[in-house]
Design a protein around this motif. Structure first.
Motif, PDB file in Angstrom:
ATOM      1  N   ASP A  66      23.353  -2.173  -4.541  1.00  0.00           N
ATOM      2  CA  ASP A  66      23.117  -0.753  -4.263  1.00  0.00           C
ATOM      3  C   ASP A  66      21.660  -0.561  -3.860  1.00  0.00           C
ATOM      4  O   ASP A  66      20.802  -1.376  -4.222  1.00  0.00           O
ATOM      5  CB  ASP A  66      23.407   0.108  -5.494  1.00  0.00           C
ATOM      6  N   LEU A  67      21.379   0.518  -3.173  1.00  0.00           N
ATOM      7  CA  LEU A  67      19.993   0.819  -2.831  1.00  0.00           C
ATOM      8  C   LEU A  67      19.175   1.106  -4.085  1.00  0.00           C
ATOM      9  O   LEU A  67      18.024   0.705  -4.197  1.00  0.00           O
ATOM     10  CB  LEU A  67      19.915   2.014  -1.869  1.00  0.00           C
ATOM     11  N   ALA A  68      19.792   1.818  -5.042  1.00  0.00           N
ATOM     12  CA  ALA A  68      19.091   2.196  -6.266  1.00  0.00           C
ATOM     13  C   ALA A  68      20.094   2.420  -7.392  1.00  0.00           C
ATOM     14  O   ALA A  68      21.300   2.522  -7.144  1.00  0.00           O
ATOM     15  CB  ALA A  68      18.266   3.459  -6.033  1.00  0.00           C
ATOM     16  N   THR A  69      19.605   2.477  -8.615  1.00  0.00           N
ATOM     17  CA  THR A  69      20.336   2.716  -9.865  1.00  0.00           C
ATOM     18  C   THR A  69      21.167   1.504 -10.296  1.00  0.00           C
ATOM     19  O   THR A  69      21.466   0.606  -9.498  1.00  0.00           O
ATOM     20  CB  THR A  69      21.278   3.945  -9.824  1.00  0.00           C
ATOM     21  N   GLU A  70      21.570   1.513 -11.567  1.00  0.00           N
ATOM     22  CA  GLU A  70      22.482   0.506 -12.110  1.00  0.00           C
ATOM     23  C   GLU A  70      23.793   1.166 -12.516  1.00  0.00           C
ATOM     24  O   GLU A  70      24.532   0.636 -13.348  1.00  0.00           O
ATOM     25  CB  GLU A  70      21.847  -0.204 -13.310  1.00  0.00           C
ATOM     26  N   ASN A  71      24.103   2.303 -11.927  1.00  0.00           N
ATOM     27  CA  ASN A  71      25.289   3.069 -12.310  1.00  0.00           C
ATOM     28  C   ASN A  71      26.575   2.254 -12.217  1.00  0.00           C
ATOM     29  O   ASN A  71      27.389   2.240 -13.154  1.00  0.00           O
ATOM     30  CB  ASN A  71      25.413   4.324 -11.444  1.00  0.00           C
ATOM     31  N   GLN A  85      22.845  -6.630 -11.282  1.00  0.00           N
ATOM     32  CA  GLN A  85      22.579  -5.573 -10.311  1.00  0.00           C
ATOM     33  C   GLN A  85      21.468  -5.981  -9.353  1.00  0.00           C
ATOM     34  O   GLN A  85      20.386  -6.404  -9.775  1.00  0.00           O
ATOM     35  CB  GLN A  85      22.152  -4.286 -11.022  1.00  0.00           C
ATOM     36  N   ASN A  87      19.210  -4.180  -6.532  1.00  0.00           N
ATOM     37  CA  ASN A  87      18.785  -2.950  -5.850  1.00  0.00           C
ATOM     38  C   ASN A  87      17.991  -3.340  -4.617  1.00  0.00           C
ATOM     39  O   ASN A  87      16.974  -4.032  -4.713  1.00  0.00           O
ATOM     40  CB  ASN A  87      17.931  -2.072  -6.773  1.00  0.00           C
ATOM     41  N   THR A  88      18.469  -2.924  -3.468  1.00  0.00           N
ATOM     42  CA  THR A  88      17.859  -3.344  -2.207  1.00  0.00           C
ATOM     43  C   THR A  88      16.687  -2.458  -1.783  1.00  0.00           C
ATOM     44  O   THR A  88      15.972  -2.785  -0.836  1.00  0.00           O
ATOM     45  CB  THR A  88      18.902  -3.337  -1.074  1.00  0.00           C
ATOM     46  N   HIS A  89      16.523  -1.305  -2.439  1.00  0.00           N
ATOM     47  CA  HIS A  89      15.399  -0.402  -2.164  1.00  0.00           C
ATOM     48  C   HIS A  89      15.305  -0.031  -0.681  1.00  0.00           C
ATOM     49  O   HIS A  89      14.225  -0.027  -0.093  1.00  0.00           O
ATOM     50  CB  HIS A  89      14.080  -1.025  -2.644  1.00  0.00           C
ATOM     51  N   GLY A  90      16.446   0.247  -0.096  1.00  0.00           N
ATOM     52  CA  GLY A  90      16.471   0.714   1.290  1.00  0.00           C
ATOM     53  C   GLY A  90      17.229  -0.191   2.241  1.00  0.00           C
ATOM     54  O   GLY A  90      17.737   0.272   3.259  1.00  0.00           O
ATOM     55  N   VAL A 119      26.538  -3.542  -0.621  1.00  0.00           N
ATOM     56  CA  VAL A 119      26.030  -2.188  -0.411  1.00  0.00           C
ATOM     57  C   VAL A 119      27.030  -1.396   0.426  1.00  0.00           C
ATOM     58  O   VAL A 119      27.658  -1.937   1.342  1.00  0.00           O
ATOM     59  CB  VAL A 119      24.666  -2.242   0.316  1.00  0.00           C
TER      60      VAL A 119
END
Length: 223
Positions: A66-71, A85, A87-90, A119
């Motif tokens: 995901d771009l952000a979060t660990e939801n 997890q 997170n790709t940050h964009g 993603v």
């Protein structure tokens, strides 16, 4: 021309790492599945439906992108499945270098099946090899039956297509047969499943396919 050279270099580096990962997964008899879809199609909900059944028979791990979060990772962990997890940050896709880093969270000698939830994007992830055995594309009935012809690369590169949220068909203008025809016009060997995470319709078919692929890869006898 500069952009083309940069993109080619990135893809070449990714492919080299993916080749190494594929060899590593083969050595350890791990089936690796890469799930791709646009945001909100139901990838995580599908995993919530199949993982409780798979984990009763196999050691399963999940990598969430995901771009952000660990939801989404937190949802998977609640099932009792190890989940890493990323997170790709964009960045709009996962890369093989990130998958290699994630493997430190799993015992490869004990792992049977590794599921990668990429993603939410039907463009970039279709081009990046992560060392997986199979790419699985997922679309929902809320997206329209022409999704396969709008995003042909992901259909062409996938081994299976899951048409999700079939419980909504009665209230949508979605033609399942037309969607299948579009997909098979691009990839005639595509396995197609119809699922509903709400009613659990078709979930067993997806699980059975995954099990078949696991035993095909490992050469083990299915009990």
């Amino acid at each position: 021309m500069g952009n083309i050279k940069v993109e080619t270099k990135i893809l070449t580096k990714n492919e080299q790492k993916a080749k190494y990962l594929r060899m590593l997964f083969k050595e350890n008899n791990i089936l690796v599945l890469n799930f791709l879809s646009s945001p909100g199609s139901g990838k995580t909900s599908l995993l919530e439906s199949i993982l409780p059944i798979l984990k009763e028979k196999y050691n399963v791990g999940v990598i969430e992108g995901d771009l952000a979060t660990e939801n989404d990772a937190e949802r998977i962990r609640k099932i009792g499945v190890t989940c890493y997890q990323i997170n790709t940050h964009g960045a709009c896709h996962l890369e093989s270098s990130g998958i290699e880093k994630a493997l430190s969270s799993f015992s490869l000698k004990e792992l049977n099946i590794l599921i990668i939830e990429n993603v939410g994007n039907l463009v970039c992830p279709a081009e990046f090899d992560l060392g997986e055995d199979y790419k699985i594309a997922l679309i929902s009935t809320t997206e329209g039956e022409d999704k396969p012809i709008k995003y042909p690369t992901v259909i062409r590169n996938s081994s299976a297509l899951i048409i999700n949220k079939t419980d909504l068909i009665p209230v949508l203008d979605f033609d399942v047969e037309k969607c299948k025809a579009y997909a098979r016009g691009i990839n005639s060997s595509l396995e197609i499943f119809e699922t509903s995470c709400k009613t659990k319709s078709g979930i067993d078919n997806v699980i059975n396919w995954i099990e078949e692929k696991y035993y095909e890869k490992t050469g083990l006898c299915r009990s």
